[in-house]
Design a protein around this motif. Structure first.
Motif, PDB file in Angstrom:
ATOM      1  N   GLN A 100    -105.482 101.898  42.004  1.00  0.00           N
ATOM      2  CA  GLN A 100    -106.010 102.175  43.340  1.00  0.00           C
ATOM      3  C   GLN A 100    -107.312 101.424  43.577  1.00  0.00           C
ATOM      4  OE1 GLN A 100    -106.439 106.420  43.284  1.00  0.00           O
ATOM      5  NE2 GLN A 100    -104.373 106.836  44.013  1.00  0.00           N
ATOM      6  N   ASP A 101    -108.158 101.422  42.572  1.00  0.00           N
ATOM      7  CA  ASP A 101    -109.474 100.802  42.707  1.00  0.00           C
ATOM      8  C   ASP A 101    -109.369  99.299  42.965  1.00  0.00           C
ATOM      9  OD1 ASP A 101    -112.458 101.247  42.430  1.00  0.00           O
ATOM     10  OD2 ASP A 101    -112.151  99.663  40.950  1.00  0.00           O
ATOM     11  N   SER A 102    -108.302  98.687  42.455  1.00  0.00           N
ATOM     12  CA  SER A 102    -108.119  97.251  42.654  1.00  0.00           C
ATOM     13  C   SER A 102    -107.926  96.925  44.128  1.00  0.00           C
ATOM     14  CB  SER A 102    -106.910  96.756  41.848  1.00  0.00           C
ATOM     15  OG  SER A 102    -107.110  96.973  40.473  1.00  0.00           O
ATOM     16  N   PHE A 103    -107.244  97.800  44.867  1.00  0.00           N
ATOM     17  CA  PHE A 103    -107.039  97.575  46.296  1.00  0.00           C
ATOM     18  C   PHE A 103    -108.249  98.021  47.115  1.00  0.00           C
ATOM     19  CE2 PHE A 103    -102.414  98.254  45.046  1.00  0.00           C
ATOM     20  CZ  PHE A 103    -102.183  96.894  44.897  1.00  0.00           C
ATOM     21  N   THR A 104    -108.897  99.086  46.691  1.00  0.00           N
ATOM     22  CA  THR A 104    -110.105  99.542  47.386  1.00  0.00           C
ATOM     23  C   THR A 104    -111.200  98.485  47.304  1.00  0.00           C
ATOM     24  OG1 THR A 104    -109.518 101.844  46.942  1.00  0.00           O
ATOM     25  CG2 THR A 104    -111.806 101.418  47.521  1.00  0.00           C
ATOM     26  N   ALA A 105    -111.091  97.576  46.343  1.00  0.00           N
ATOM     27  CA  ALA A 105    -112.057  96.473  46.228  1.00  0.00           C
ATOM     28  C   ALA A 105    -112.122  95.650  47.515  1.00  0.00           C
ATOM     29  CB  ALA A 105    -111.696  95.580  45.047  1.00  0.00           C
ATOM     30  N   ASP A 127     -99.769  98.134  50.405  1.00  0.00           N
ATOM     31  CA  ASP A 127    -101.049  98.677  49.929  1.00  0.00           C
ATOM     32  C   ASP A 127    -102.168  97.672  50.147  1.00  0.00           C
ATOM     33  OD1 ASP A 127    -100.146 101.219  48.777  1.00  0.00           O
ATOM     34  OD2 ASP A 127     -99.192 100.023  47.230  1.00  0.00           O
ATOM     35  N   ILE A 128    -101.890  96.406  49.856  1.00  0.00           N
ATOM     36  CA  ILE A 128    -102.908  95.364  49.992  1.00  0.00           C
ATOM     37  C   ILE A 128    -103.298  95.167  51.449  1.00  0.00           C
ATOM     38  CG2 ILE A 128    -103.371  92.895  49.764  1.00  0.00           C
ATOM     39  CD1 ILE A 128    -101.635  92.907  47.247  1.00  0.00           C
ATOM     40  N   ILE A 129    -102.307  94.950  52.313  1.00  0.00           N
ATOM     41  CA  ILE A 129    -102.643  94.567  53.687  1.00  0.00           C
ATOM     42  C   ILE A 129    -103.271  95.715  54.477  1.00  0.00           C
ATOM     43  CG2 ILE A 129    -100.876  92.778  53.702  1.00  0.00           C
ATOM     44  CD1 ILE A 129     -99.271  94.586  55.664  1.00  0.00           C
ATOM     45  N   THR A 130    -102.912  96.964  54.146  1.00  0.00           N
ATOM     46  CA  THR A 130    -103.524  98.079  54.881  1.00  0.00           C
ATOM     47  C   THR A 130    -104.996  98.252  54.513  1.00  0.00           C
ATOM     48  OG1 THR A 130    -102.629  99.641  53.238  1.00  0.00           O
ATOM     49  CG2 THR A 130    -101.387  99.361  55.287  1.00  0.00           C
ATOM     50  N   MET A 150     -87.775 103.517  44.765  1.00  0.00           N
ATOM     51  CA  MET A 150     -88.018 103.328  43.340  1.00  0.00           C
ATOM     52  C   MET A 150     -88.376 104.648  42.657  1.00  0.00           C
ATOM     53  SD  MET A 150     -87.486 100.134  43.216  1.00  0.00           S
ATOM     54  CE  MET A 150     -87.985  99.792  41.532  1.00  0.00           C
ATOM     55  N   ALA A 151     -88.110 105.766  43.345  1.00  0.00           N
ATOM     56  CA  ALA A 151     -88.388 107.109  42.820  1.00  0.00           C
ATOM     57  C   ALA A 151     -89.881 107.340  42.607  1.00  0.00           C
ATOM     58  CB  ALA A 151     -87.620 107.359  41.519  1.00  0.00           C
ATOM     59  N   ILE A 152     -90.689 106.741  43.493  1.00  0.00           N
ATOM     60  CA  ILE A 152     -92.143 106.863  43.409  1.00  0.00           C
ATOM     61  C   ILE A 152     -92.682 107.359  44.748  1.00  0.00           C
ATOM     62  CG2 ILE A 152     -94.320 105.594  43.112  1.00  0.00           C
ATOM     63  CD1 ILE A 152     -92.750 103.514  41.473  1.00  0.00           C
ATOM     64  N   THR A 153     -93.633 108.266  44.710  1.00  0.00           N
ATOM     65  CA  THR A 153     -94.428 108.569  45.890  1.00  0.00           C
ATOM     66  C   THR A 153     -95.538 107.529  45.945  1.00  0.00           C
ATOM     67  OG1 THR A 153     -94.000 110.952  45.740  1.00  0.00           O
ATOM     68  CG2 THR A 153     -95.925 110.263  47.015  1.00  0.00           C
ATOM     69  N   ALA A 154     -95.554 106.729  47.006  1.00  0.00           N
ATOM     70  CA  ALA A 154     -96.540 105.639  47.097  1.00  0.00           C
ATOM     71  C   ALA A 154     -97.938 106.187  46.834  1.00  0.00           C
ATOM     72  CB  ALA A 154     -96.468 104.992  48.475  1.00  0.00           C
ATOM     73  N   ASP A 155     -98.632 105.590  45.868  1.00  0.00           N
ATOM     74  CA  ASP A 155     -99.890 106.198  45.412  1.00  0.00           C
ATOM     75  C   ASP A 155    -101.067 105.237  45.335  1.00  0.00           C
ATOM     76  OD1 ASP A 155     -99.044 104.700  43.247  1.00  0.00           O
ATOM     77  OD2 ASP A 155     -98.850 106.379  41.861  1.00  0.00           O
ATOM     78  N   LEU A 156    -100.927 104.047  45.934  1.00  0.00           N
ATOM     79  CA  LEU A 156    -102.017 103.071  45.819  1.00  0.00           C
ATOM     80  C   LEU A 156    -102.720 102.803  47.149  1.00  0.00           C
ATOM     81  CD1 LEU A 156    -100.524 100.502  43.277  1.00  0.00           C
ATOM     82  CD2 LEU A 156    -101.791 102.626  42.855  1.00  0.00           C
ATOM     83  N   GLY A 157    -102.473 103.647  48.155  1.00  0.00           N
ATOM     84  CA  GLY A 157    -103.248 103.525  49.383  1.00  0.00           C
ATOM     85  C   GLY A 157    -102.453 103.502  50.665  1.00  0.00           C
ATOM     86  N   THR A 158    -101.182 103.132  50.617  1.00  0.00           N
ATOM     87  CA  THR A 158    -100.404 103.031  51.847  1.00  0.00           C
ATOM     88  C   THR A 158    -100.347 104.356  52.607  1.00  0.00           C
ATOM     89  OG1 THR A 158     -98.999 101.176  51.150  1.00  0.00           O
ATOM     90  CG2 THR A 158     -98.071 102.674  52.775  1.00  0.00           C
ATOM     91  N   LEU A 159    -100.063 105.450  51.917  1.00  0.00           N
ATOM     92  CA  LEU A 159     -99.918 106.735  52.605  1.00  0.00           C
ATOM     93  C   LEU A 159    -101.243 107.233  53.170  1.00  0.00           C
ATOM     94  CD1 LEU A 159     -97.431 108.652  50.268  1.00  0.00           C
ATOM     95  CD2 LEU A 159     -96.952 107.100  52.189  1.00  0.00           C
ATOM     96  N   GLN A 160    -102.344 106.723  52.663  1.00  0.00           N
ATOM     97  CA  GLN A 160    -103.657 107.110  53.168  1.00  0.00           C
ATOM     98  C   GLN A 160    -104.119 106.197  54.313  1.00  0.00           C
ATOM     99  OE1 GLN A 160    -102.955 106.880  49.721  1.00  0.00           O
ATOM    100  NE2 GLN A 160    -102.596 109.089  49.880  1.00  0.00           N
ATOM    101  N   ARG A 161    -103.807 104.892  54.237  1.00  0.00           N
ATOM    102  CA  ARG A 161    -104.337 103.938  55.207  1.00  0.00           C
ATOM    103  C   ARG A 161    -103.378 103.626  56.349  1.00  0.00           C
ATOM    104  NH1 ARG A 161    -106.123 101.530  49.987  1.00  0.00           N
ATOM    105  NH2 ARG A 161    -108.391 101.840  49.863  1.00  0.00           N
ATOM    106  N   LEU A 162    -102.085 103.612  56.071  1.00  0.00           N
ATOM    107  CA  LEU A 162    -101.113 103.210  57.087  1.00  0.00           C
ATOM    108  C   LEU A 162    -101.122 104.113  58.329  1.00  0.00           C
ATOM    109  CD1 LEU A 162     -98.891 101.132  57.753  1.00  0.00           C
ATOM    110  CD2 LEU A 162     -97.240 102.687  56.673  1.00  0.00           C
TER     111      LEU A 162
END
Length: 274
Positions: A100-105, A127-130, A150-162
């Motif tokens: 997560q921190d890599s994208f918040t950068a 995640d990157i573009i948002t 992919m059986a994942i709840t998106a967790d790197l920022g999309t659900l928060q920023r989109l």
């Protein structure tokens, strides 16, 4: 600047304050490797701290922007997990926070980051573009919030920023269906600001926008980004108080004097590097 395995940096043109940052694994559709998550924050920090850089354009080398996280990178998070469920979960949480921190950068970077998107923008690409400040794409770009497939709840920022970009309803529908949508639809739901007919047209259009932003007073540019970012989490009164505090320390600057003088003299202003 440092050489990277997963990224490439170059200057838009000699002496230009616009720098291009490329996701640089074209043979893998710019899937994000382990190296990316270490290198990306370093690259952004280096560009942010350089007085020669005013605006960063983020794009993908080759035929695509980003196809998501490399499958081998995903596998590394479950490999060698502790048999202790609690310890395994705690380790996984730290790993997720690191990613997560890599994208918040992108948001920590004072300088504006403009995304130029072509081809695939899938999963972690969203995640990157948002996290970027401005987004443009080509008409043949396509997007997908792919994680649920992919059986994942998106967790790197999309659900928060989109949701703040396209609206709650659109974000929910895109995240639950994982469906592919076009550049034109991305424009309709305001994920991107403009759609270009080709990558060549986009590259030139983005360059013109970036050069235009780079020509503006640098303290005002970084202040605008900082205040908009902070105001997302504040109510109106708090947001007004924050920008008053910001400007109380930044407003009376040589940039302001130069802007006023240049306006009066009908000449192009020249601002000091930041």
């Amino acid at each position: 600047m440092e050489n990277f395995k997963s990224l490439k940096i170059d200057r838009s043109s000699p002496n230009s304050p616009v720098f291009n940052l490329y996701l640089n694994r074209p043979a893998r559709m710019n899937a994000l490797s382990d190296d990316f998550f270490t290198e990306f924050p370093k690259a952004l920090a280096a560009l942010d701290q350089s007085p020669d850089v005013s605006v960063i354009v983020l794009s993908g080398a080759g035929a695509n922007f980003c196809s998501g996280i490399d499958i081998s990178t995903l596998g590394s998070f479950t490999a060698g997990a502790s048999a202790d469920r609690g310890r395994a979960g705690e380790k996984l949480r730290r790993d997720i926070k690191f990613l997560q921190d890599s994208f918040t950068a992108i948001e920590r970077c004072r300088k504006p980051v403009i995304a130029g998107i072509h081809g695939a923008c899938v999963g972690a690409g969203i995640d990157i573009i948002t996290a970027c400040d401005v987004r443009y794409c080509t008409s043949d770009a396509f997007f997908s919030v792919k994680e649920v497939d992919m059986a994942i709840t998106a967790d790197l920022g999309t659900l928060q920023r989109l949701p703040a970009i396209v609206g709650y309803g659109n974000a929910m529908e895109l995240a639950l269906t994982a469906r592919r949508f076009s550049g034109l639809e991305a424009k309709e739901i305001r994920l991107v600001s403009r759609v270009f007919g080709s990558k060549q047209e986009m590259d030139e259009g983005v360059r013109i926008v970036a050069e235009g932003i780079a020509s503006k007073p640098p303290l005002a540019v970084i202040g605008t980004k900082a205040v908009l970012m902070r105001t997302r989490d504040l109510n109106l009164e708090q947001g007004l108080d924050y920008v008053a505090t910001w400007n109380s320390s930044m407003l009376i600057s040589d940039d302001l004097a130069e802007a006023v003088t240049a306006f009066k003299m009908k000449r192009k202003p020249v601002f000091a590097k930041l």
